[in-house]
Design an enzyme around this catalytic site. Structure first.
Site, short mmCIF file in Angstrom:
data_model
loop_
_atom_site.label_atom_id
_atom_site.label_comp_id
_atom_site.label_asym_id
_atom_site.label_seq_id
_atom_site.Cartn_x
_atom_site.Cartn_y
_atom_site.Cartn_z
N HIS A 99 -0.26 -2.24 -5.32
CA HIS A 99 0.22 -3.08 -4.21
C HIS A 99 -0.33 -2.35 -3.06
O HIS A 99 -0.84 -1.31 -2.78
CB HIS A 99 1.90 -2.74 -4.26
N LYS A 109 -3.05 2.10 -7.96
CA LYS A 109 -1.93 1.50 -7.20
C LYS A 109 -2.13 0.08 -7.26
O LYS A 109 -3.18 -0.45 -6.93
CB LYS A 109 -2.49 2.25 -5.78
#
Length: 227
Positions: free
Chosen positions: A106, A104
């Site tokens: 963000h 991931k």
């Protein structure tokens, strides 16, 4: 054999997780049995599953650790339910952590892990459904060590298939122990499963009769490993 192990064997059958027949594995082997932990789908099943894992961890590794780690994807719910069960059964507060298959990029929880952050010195117990080749550990162990200087206390799986791993000599569990230096244990082994279920009714049916036992014996004659 401990009572909880006997209960777990019948629980796997009743939950349609452990099946007997003819199954083609990823390895290409044709196996007379198959285990699919993805078939645990109800709240009651997951609660009981966590309790069996917690008991096996307690019996094999004790409770001197900080984090339960589950490799994605099937290890994610295993880590969660095991952490809950450790608290309910033993009053042991541990954190859970899992890896992501896709990093991931963000948000506050960006990265390749979810759950608790790992810190240097954390003692970790890993949980998996079954280890056939050790591939998932090969993928996740470097992620663990890259995140922090953790100590892996051991790996618990549901079922020891008791068949040769990639080197064709010892089981995948022993291969992992030799490769990474931490112990690997299971809630039950296929020897215990066979011993308990042979000609025994579970839910009104016998799943290992003499014919199934003969197929299991033939399979282990070809692929079995003693350790």
């Amino acid at each position: 054999m401990e009572a909880y192990k006997q209960e777990f064997i019948e629980f796997m059958v009743a939950s349609d997780v452990l099946k007997f027949g003819e199954f083609t594995l990823k390895s290409g082997r044709t196996s007379p049995f198959f285990m699919n932990a993805g078939a645990y789908v109800t709240g009651e099943q997951l609660k009981r599953l966590g309790e069996y894992y917690a008991r096996a961890i307690h019996d094999n590794f004790g409770l001197d650790f900080d984090v339960v780690f589950g490799p994605a994807y099937k290890g994610i719910p295993l880590a969660v339910v095991t952490a809950i069960a450790l608290f309910e059964l033993y009053g042991k507060e541990v954190r859970y952590c899992c890896n992501r298959k896709e990093v991931k990029d963000h948000g506050a929880d960006a990265g390749n892990l979810l759950g608790a952050e790992l810190a240097d010195g954390d003692r970790v117990v890993m949980v998996e459904d079954v280890t056939t080749s050790g591939k998932s550990i090969d993928e996740t162990h470097p992620i663990l060590k890259a995140a922090a200087d953790v100590e892996v206390k051991g790996l618990i799986v549901s079922l020891n298939r008791m068949e040769v791993g990639r080197d064709g000599v010892v089981t995948a569990q022993r291969e992992i122990e030799r490769r990474y230096g931490f112990p690997v244990a299971s809630i039950v082994s296929m020897a215990e499963v066979t011993e308990h279920l042979l000609n025994r009714e579970v839910g009104g049916r016998v799943v290992i009769d003499d014919d199934v036992k003969a197929r299991l014996d033939a399979y282990y004659e070809r692929y079995g490993a003693r350790e």
